[in-house]
Every structure is written in structure tokens, then in C-alpha cells.
Design a protein around this motif. Sequence first.
Motif, PDB file in Angstrom:
ATOM      1  N   ILE A  14      25.271   6.973  29.909  1.00 24.63           N
ATOM      2  CA  ILE A  14      24.745   5.836  29.153  1.00 24.63           C
ATOM      3  C   ILE A  14      25.146   5.945  27.684  1.00 24.63           C
ATOM      4  O   ILE A  14      24.846   6.944  27.019  1.00 24.63           O
ATOM      5  N   GLU A  15      25.801   4.933  27.161  1.00 22.81           N
ATOM      6  CA  GLU A  15      26.127   4.881  25.736  1.00 22.81           C
ATOM      7  C   GLU A  15      24.963   4.233  24.997  1.00 22.81           C
ATOM      8  O   GLU A  15      24.505   3.152  25.378  1.00 22.81           O
ATOM      9  N   TRP A  16      24.467   4.903  23.965  1.00 25.48           N
ATOM     10  CA  TRP A  16      23.327   4.343  23.240  1.00 25.48           C
ATOM     11  C   TRP A  16      23.634   4.208  21.763  1.00 25.48           C
ATOM     12  O   TRP A  16      24.472   4.922  21.220  1.00 25.48           O
TER      13      TRP A  16
ATOM     14  N   HIS B 112      17.030   0.062  28.822  1.00 28.10           N
ATOM     15  CA  HIS B 112      16.614  -0.629  27.598  1.00 28.10           C
ATOM     16  C   HIS B 112      17.848  -1.174  26.878  1.00 28.10           C
ATOM     17  O   HIS B 112      18.587  -0.446  26.222  1.00 28.10           O
ATOM     18  N   GLY B 113      18.071  -2.475  27.026  1.00 34.82           N
ATOM     19  CA  GLY B 113      19.219  -3.110  26.397  1.00 34.82           C
ATOM     20  C   GLY B 113      18.894  -3.644  25.019  1.00 34.82           C
ATOM     21  O   GLY B 113      17.753  -3.575  24.553  1.00 34.82           O
TER      22      GLY B 113
ATOM     23  N   ALA C 215      20.535   0.925  25.025  1.00 35.76           N
ATOM     24  CA  ALA C 215      21.694   1.299  25.825  1.00 35.76           C
ATOM     25  C   ALA C 215      22.729   0.183  25.799  1.00 35.76           C
ATOM     26  O   ALA C 215      22.397  -0.982  26.061  1.00 35.76           O
ATOM     27  N   VAL C 216      23.965   0.534  25.506  1.00 40.01           N
ATOM     28  CA  VAL C 216      25.037  -0.456  25.486  1.00 40.01           C
ATOM     29  C   VAL C 216      25.350  -0.912  26.907  1.00 40.01           C
ATOM     30  O   VAL C 216      25.586  -2.099  27.158  1.00 40.01           O
ATOM     31  N   ASN C 217      25.349   0.043  27.843  1.00 39.01           N
ATOM     32  CA  ASN C 217      25.621  -0.268  29.252  1.00 39.01           C
ATOM     33  C   ASN C 217      24.366  -0.022  30.092  1.00 39.01           C
ATOM     34  O   ASN C 217      24.339   0.802  30.994  1.00 39.01           O
TER      35      ASN C 217
END
Length: 477
Positions: free
Chosen positions: A208-210, A282-283, A220-222
Amino acid sequence: RTPTMALTCNLPRSRSRSSRSRRSHHSLPALTIAGCFVGSGVMLLVAMLAYGRAEQGGMVLAQTLGATRAMGVNSMNAARLETIIRKPGSLRNRLRGSSPVNYISGKGRVANCNAQTAAPNDFPELKNDLLLRAARGEETEQVPVWIHRQAGRYLPEFLSIAEANGYMKCFNTPEIAADLTVQPIERYGMDAAILFSDILVLLPVMGIEWKFTAGVEPYAVNAISTPEDVERTLPNVDDVDIREKLGYVLESVGITRRKLDGRAPLIGFSGAPWTLLTYTMHGQESNGRDNSLEFISKYPEAAEKILQTAKKLVVKYLIAKVESGAQMLQVFDSWAGILSEEDFKKYSLPYLLEIATEVKSGLRAKGIEPVPMTVFPRGCGHSLAAFETSDYDCVSLDENVDPAEARKQLPSKTLQGNFQGKFIYDDEATIRKEASEMVGRFGTQRYIANFGYAVEKQHSPEKIGVFVDEIRKSSRK
């Protein structure tokens, strides 16, 4: 590209001629670094370790790893050397004796250890072990005190560094993280330091990229929203090298231990699987807590896969922190309270229990003495009794838990908590009254004073000092 170097660790000679003759074919332990190539991110180390007494072998490993840094080898490659030395069969690294290594006291160097996990243990001797004694249920002369998020934005000295560098740089730079960790010890003399880091550092390890921006909740980006996202995102845990992925955090542990100079033990921590799951969902424009509740309702099997992956990574991470110098551990399940009691027992509790058991058994398997562990199941006072037979030493309580009831449900555990941060906004007399009464409710033994949640950025540093002072005054024998 580093010139070929040879290092020989000079160790005490055997006092007995007969013992020397018995070990003549081993000679003294010596490790030679024949080559060290650093440049493209790959370091080649060819080493040979002769057998010797266990305590001498431990010194060889400790001195060797320290020497790599002295030579200018960067922290990541030093960590790789550490892994090479530990790897079974990769070097002649089997030492005689298998007594657990004590990474808590910081006394001397590694002795009687399993070479597969030997690590530098040249930390300053611990001078204040009040927290560790309380955690183990030993008698204490006063109640130890520290506070969740004590290295934070309420401190002007923290803000001056954070604003100059940016929060992500503070998280990712070991020297800065260590400096921030030590600040509350220098200001208040807290009985524990907790590593300045974030529970979200495990998200990239989970795929997960944050992003984090001051004043905005990390997102989270993704972000995960479907079972297909789970399959596409999560790694194979067996392939994850925690030291490679989170070497900067582990390096900050060792730096912090030295900066603390034994003034307080260092706590390493991790987010719990359920809390990590909420952040994977969480976006930027969607709430992870709401999304996670919907996800477990729609896709329970996919949710359990995320939780199982997170649990395995947390176990690896916490073990690595102890190997790096952490003297106590805490698992934060910050968002456990959004679950119903039934769902907590399905999606949070089993994983929390397994973490403590697996971390301690994993440390023992490596020949390392387990450190005390605390669990913080925030908002789950309904299930405290489940931790009584767990491998946790301490249970941290939120501000809604009655200490008397907690003592009934957890008679063999040390309790931590649960001051209400709202009182810090009151005058000094009120703060002292509430702090003193809290100590009265918990008692002075098997107790660690803390907040029910955490310090807020609006809290006054001076009033935090009043709280700390009153805990000591009201609990001192």
C-alpha cells in the motif's frame, strides 16, 4: 569500491594452557572481512568465523557489525551484513551455548547467544528499569509514567525540527527520529521512550502506498476495496525481508538506545492487524473505518487474508525491533473500538493473541530473551478478560475502562492508563487532583501511568509536566 580490508577482533586469551591446547585447532575467534563492495546497492562480504567460546563469539559479531559502520558502510548494508552473519550455514557461525541473549539491560556485549541472531549489544547500561520491573509485576518504589505520543507536536522543540524537515523526513531519517524520541526524556525524565515512528510504516510492506501531509489524515493511494485488490496488492510474507524494507526504522532503534544513554528503556511498537486493515482501505476521499466495516460484511474471507498477512508482518517487525535494541513492545489496536464485540472476537482478538505468542516464541527460537509486551485494544473494555491468559505482560486501558473492573478481569497483568487528556486543559490543581485519584484507583503496584489515549497537539507542555510530577509524588513510597 571500498578497499579490501581485514579486521581482527582481539579477544581475551584463555587463562588455561590446557584449555588452549584443547582449542588449538580453533584458535581465537577471528573474523576477516575480505571484501566490501558498496555502490550499486549490493555489498559483497566474504567472511570466516572460527569457533570459540560462546561469549567470545558474541563479541566477534558485535565488534564486526560495529566495525562495518566505522568503515563507513551505510546502515542498510550493515543490516545486510548482520543478516549474512545470522543466516544458518552462511558462515561458520555456530557458537557454543544457547542461553538467551538479554537485549534489555544493555550490560556488556552479547554473551551466550545463538549466532544466527547475534546483534551488537554495546548499548549503554540501563539506569532506570522502573518501567520494566512494573511490566514484569515486580515491586516498584513508585509508579512509572510515560504517555502515548509523548514525542509530538505539543513540544516546541519537536515543532522546530518537524517544521524544518517535514514529517516524512522525520519518520524516514534515523538520526532525526532518534532526536525526537529522546526529547520527552530530556524535558520530563519520562520512565520510557517510545520510538518516534508511525504505525503506517508497515503499509508499503503490505503493498500500500500512503501519503502523509501535516494537518491531513494519512491516506492510501491504492486503497483496497475488493477481493481482487487484495490478491493484486498483498505480498508473499515469506519473501519479505523486514530489514531491507524497514531498515531505516530499525537503525533508529539503535541510535536512540545510544542517545538515551540508559536513562529510560526504549519501547518499539506496531499497529495491530485490524487497525492496519482500516488504513489499507482509507482513501483520499473515503473513510477507512466505514470502508473496513462494509468490507468484512461483504468479503470476510478476503478480510481474513489481509489480517493474516498483517499479523505475520507485525511479528517479523517486532522481532526485528528487539534484535535492533527495543527493550519493550506495544501493539496498538487504535480502531478496534469500531467493531462490535462479536466482530472484535473474530477480526481482531485472535490476531492480537497470536502476535504475543509468536513474537515471544520467535525470539526464544533465535536465542533471545523475550521482552515485556503491552497490548492496547482501544475501545474494547468488553473483552479484557480474554487477555488474562495471553502472552502479553501488560494491558493498556482507554479512559472508559474502570480500573477496579480491569483488575478483576486481569488479576495477573500489569495495567497501563488511563488518564483523561481533557483534564490537561484545566488548572494545575485539577490536574494534580485527577492524577492522584487515578493512582489511588489503580494502586501503586503492577501499574504504569499513561493517558487513556494520547497527548494532543493543543496540550500545554507545562501542564503535561504537572501530570508527570503528580504521578511521582502521589505514588512514591
